[in-house]
Design an enzyme around this catalytic site. Structure first.
Site, PDB file in Angstrom:
ATOM      1  N   CYS A  98     -13.573   4.427 -28.154  1.00 23.50           N
ATOM      2  CA  CYS A  98     -14.880   5.076 -28.296  1.00 23.50           C
ATOM      3  C   CYS A  98     -15.588   5.215 -26.957  1.00 23.50           C
ATOM      4  O   CYS A  98     -16.630   4.579 -26.721  1.00 23.50           O
ATOM      5  CB  CYS A  98     -15.734   4.268 -29.260  1.00 23.50           C
ATOM      6  SG  CYS A  98     -14.848   3.967 -30.776  1.00 23.50           S
ATOM      7  N   ARG A 135      -5.777   3.557 -15.328  1.00 17.10           N
ATOM      8  CA  ARG A 135      -5.866   4.273 -14.054  1.00 17.10           C
ATOM      9  C   ARG A 135      -6.597   5.615 -14.153  1.00 17.10           C
ATOM     10  O   ARG A 135      -7.428   5.919 -13.306  1.00 17.10           O
ATOM     11  CB  ARG A 135      -4.474   4.460 -13.433  1.00 17.10           C
ATOM     12  CG  ARG A 135      -3.717   3.139 -13.218  1.00 17.10           C
ATOM     13  CD  ARG A 135      -2.512   3.291 -12.313  1.00 17.10           C
ATOM     14  NE  ARG A 135      -2.920   3.630 -10.963  1.00 17.10           N
ATOM     15  CZ  ARG A 135      -2.824   4.811 -10.426  1.00 17.10           C
ATOM     16  NH1 ARG A 135      -2.278   5.793 -11.098  1.00 17.10           N
ATOM     17  NH2 ARG A 135      -3.248   5.025  -9.208  1.00 17.10           N
ATOM     18  N   TYR A 173      -9.904   5.593 -11.939  1.00 17.33           N
ATOM     19  CA  TYR A 173      -9.801   6.277 -10.629  1.00 17.33           C
ATOM     20  C   TYR A 173      -9.636   7.789 -10.765  1.00 17.33           C
ATOM     21  O   TYR A 173      -9.303   8.454  -9.781  1.00 17.33           O
ATOM     22  CB  TYR A 173      -8.592   5.772  -9.832  1.00 17.33           C
ATOM     23  CG  TYR A 173      -8.355   4.297  -9.851  1.00 17.33           C
ATOM     24  CD1 TYR A 173      -9.206   3.428  -9.180  1.00 17.33           C
ATOM     25  CD2 TYR A 173      -7.263   3.763 -10.525  1.00 17.33           C
ATOM     26  CE1 TYR A 173      -8.970   2.072  -9.190  1.00 17.33           C
ATOM     27  CE2 TYR A 173      -7.017   2.404 -10.538  1.00 17.33           C
ATOM     28  CZ  TYR A 173      -7.884   1.563  -9.871  1.00 17.33           C
ATOM     29  OH  TYR A 173      -7.637   0.216  -9.885  1.00 17.33           O
ATOM     30  N   GLY A 217       0.756  -1.244   0.000  1.00 18.66           N
ATOM     31  CA  GLY A 217       0.000   0.000   0.000  1.00 18.66           C
ATOM     32  C   GLY A 217       0.785   1.292   0.000  1.00 18.66           C
ATOM     33  O   GLY A 217       0.199   2.361  -0.191  1.00 18.66           O
ATOM     34  N   GLU A 257       3.951  -6.715   1.669  1.00 12.47           N
ATOM     35  CA  GLU A 257       3.434  -7.057   0.331  1.00 12.47           C
ATOM     36  C   GLU A 257       3.402  -5.818  -0.557  1.00 12.47           C
ATOM     37  O   GLU A 257       2.347  -5.432  -1.055  1.00 12.47           O
ATOM     38  CB  GLU A 257       2.013  -7.627   0.443  1.00 12.47           C
ATOM     39  CG  GLU A 257       1.867  -8.839   1.330  1.00 12.47           C
ATOM     40  CD  GLU A 257       0.397  -9.185   1.622  1.00 12.47           C
ATOM     41  OE1 GLU A 257      -0.507  -8.459   1.168  1.00 12.47           O
ATOM     42  OE2 GLU A 257       0.173 -10.192   2.325  1.00 12.47           O
ATOM     43  N   PRO A 258       4.522  -5.174  -0.797  1.00 11.08           N
ATOM     44  CA  PRO A 258       4.486  -3.953  -1.601  1.00 11.08           C
ATOM     45  C   PRO A 258       4.364  -4.259  -3.093  1.00 11.08           C
ATOM     46  O   PRO A 258       4.963  -5.202  -3.594  1.00 11.08           O
ATOM     47  CB  PRO A 258       5.838  -3.295  -1.309  1.00 11.08           C
ATOM     48  CG  PRO A 258       6.740  -4.439  -0.973  1.00 11.08           C
ATOM     49  CD  PRO A 258       5.874  -5.506  -0.344  1.00 11.08           C
ATOM     50  N   GLY A 259       3.574  -3.467  -3.766  1.00  8.46           N
ATOM     51  CA  GLY A 259       3.459  -3.587  -5.218  1.00  8.46           C
ATOM     52  C   GLY A 259       3.925  -2.293  -5.863  1.00  8.46           C
ATOM     53  O   GLY A 259       5.048  -2.154  -6.332  1.00  8.46           O
TER      54      GLY A 259
END
Ligand code: LLP
Length: 426
Positions: free
Chosen positions: A355, A324, A328, A244, A281-283
């Site tokens: 489209c 993204r 978001y 996160g 658990e870093p992404g």
């Protein structure tokens, strides 16, 4: 001006370069849209976690959903990372990249029985379980295979990560995790099942987090539970604080990984839990600022701006390549690959050819551009290619990884025929 992705991304004599490689030249060589990653940037980001954890029992599991391309995984295998997976497909990728299942944690709110069996047979390090029902199913599958499944319970600590609602996961109203007040009962249940072996506790409170406080609050909540669960006679070996950590897209100032790790270690120590193994658990924080998406300007379509119109800069990358912004309303920096002298800058909406009005990459961007110019969308290494689709029957982009003086094509541009190869006419 410092670019997100520095020190590997820099403008040199007007040209944007990644690890010294001209993005415009890479675009000319490999075509666009093109994802370009810096291997050094990925390694450095991983090492920042490792250095801060030195001398502690720990495992940094790369949350590969952020970017699961094989060469990216291979980079982390070679750096010594573990992996956080959320599907049987991701497990297959880890193994194909040379990874070791014993360094894999399996997260996800809805695992199938087939995925459970696949992971048990491969020998994953731990299942992060999110419900009592999942405990029962996993128990049954483990017994059928004659083994015991290592489990950790993902607890929903009910803290506000202060991020976008779609990527906030640690609040009561989210589908994720076991409610804090049901966790002790769930641990008792798990400990009573003969096919399970309780290993740890975990949480993941959201993504693109830019403050330390939510992490510290979540860890406090986890440690309260660890104490209660151990008092009930169930030992907890590891604490997994999830991923996160945010990155800089514009002016965000997230804590450095080292600062976040130090603060968490300090909390563990002061609460007397310093001996426990710590998992992360870093992404995004490992790959986000290591990558850019390079695209070519196809059409410039000036509008009647004084009458509510807009100027559109239509590029060959679209929401299918980078979702993204559409999903978001994420703000991602857009830079020309080569700075233009003698072209008047205008305010453009940078949009794709798909489209949908939601198909935009950046709105109201001041850019001096002409048709044929190459633009780079920065900080696109995480949740870019991994979320790409074939909407509008658009083949997915090619990917290149630069590594010092070397340039590797790590994924060929998708071929249109492969998009319907599995389909049948009536
Ligand atoms: N662990 C679990 C259980 C997760 O669900 C996630 C991300 C991570 C770790 C890694 O989080 P990170 O360190 O990357 O923030 N597509 C969105 C982000 C979705 C994150 C989903 N879970 C975006 O583009 O912003």
């Amino acid at each position: 001006m410092t670019l997100p992705g520095a020190p590997y991304l820099a403008r040199d004599a007007g040209e944007l370069r990644l690890e010294g490689h001209s993005l415009a030249e890479l675009a000319a060589r490999f075509g666009t849209p093109l994802y370009v990653y810096s291997r050094s940037a990925m390694r450095d980001a991983f090492q920042a976690y490792e250095r801060a954890l030195q001398g502690r029992r720990h495992l940094v599991c790369y949350a590969m959903k952020a970017n699961s391309s094989l060469a990216v995984l291979q980079t982390f295998v070679q750096a010594g990372a573990g992996f956080d997976i959320v599907s049987g497909g991701e497990l297959a990728r880890v193994l194909a990249a040379g990874g070791d299942a014993s360094r894999v944690v399996f997260s996800g709110v809805g695992k199938t029985r087939a995925e459970m069996r696949q992971a048990l047979q491969a020998g994953v390090r731990c299942f992060n379980v999110e419900s009592a029902s999942e405990l029962d199913t996993l128990n049954a599958e483990a017994l059928a295979l004659g083994c015991r499944a290592p489990v950790s319970l993902r607890v929903n600590p009910d803290v506000d990560a202060g991020t976008h609602p779609y990527i906030s996961t640690g609040l009561k109203g989210n589908k994720f995790g076991i409610a804090h007040d049901q966790a002790v009962a769930a641990y008792r249940h798990a400990a009573a099942l003969p096919g399970l072996h309780v290993q740890g506790i975990d949480c993941h409170i959201g993504s693109q987090i830019t403050q330390l406080a939510p992490y510290l609050d979540a860890l406090d909540r986890l440690l309260d539970l660890v104490e209660e669960v151990e008092a009930a006679g169930i030992p907890i070996h590891h604490v997994d604080v999830g991923g996160g950590l945010g990155i800089t897209y514009t002016d965000e100032m997230p804590p450095a990984a080292s600062e976040m790790v130090r603060a968490l270690l300090q909390k563990l120590d002061t609460r007397g839990h310093g001996h426990r193994e710590l998992l992360f658990e870093p992404g995004r924080s490992l790959v986000g600022n290591a990558g850019v998406l390079v695209t070519e300007v196809l059409v410039l379509k000036p509008g009647q701006v004084d009458d509510g119109g807009k100027n559109f800069c239509i590029v060959d990358a679209a929401m299918n390549d980078l979702m993204r912004p559409a999903l978001y309303e994420a703000w991602m920096r857009i830079e020309p690959c080569v700075q233009r002298a003698g072209v008047v800058p205008h305010t453009w909406d940078v949009v794709g050819p798909v489209c949908e009005s939601g198909d935009w990459l950046g709105r109201d961007r001041r850019l001096a551009v002409e048709c044929g110019d190459k633009l780079a969308v920065l900080s696109a290494g995480a949740y870019g290619m991994a979320m790409a689709s074939n909407y509008n029957t658009r083949p997915r982009a090619a990917e290149v990884m630069v590594d010092g003086s070397r340039v590797h094509l790590i994924r060929e541009r998708e071929d249109v025929r492969s998009l319907f190869a599995g389909e049948r006419l009536l």
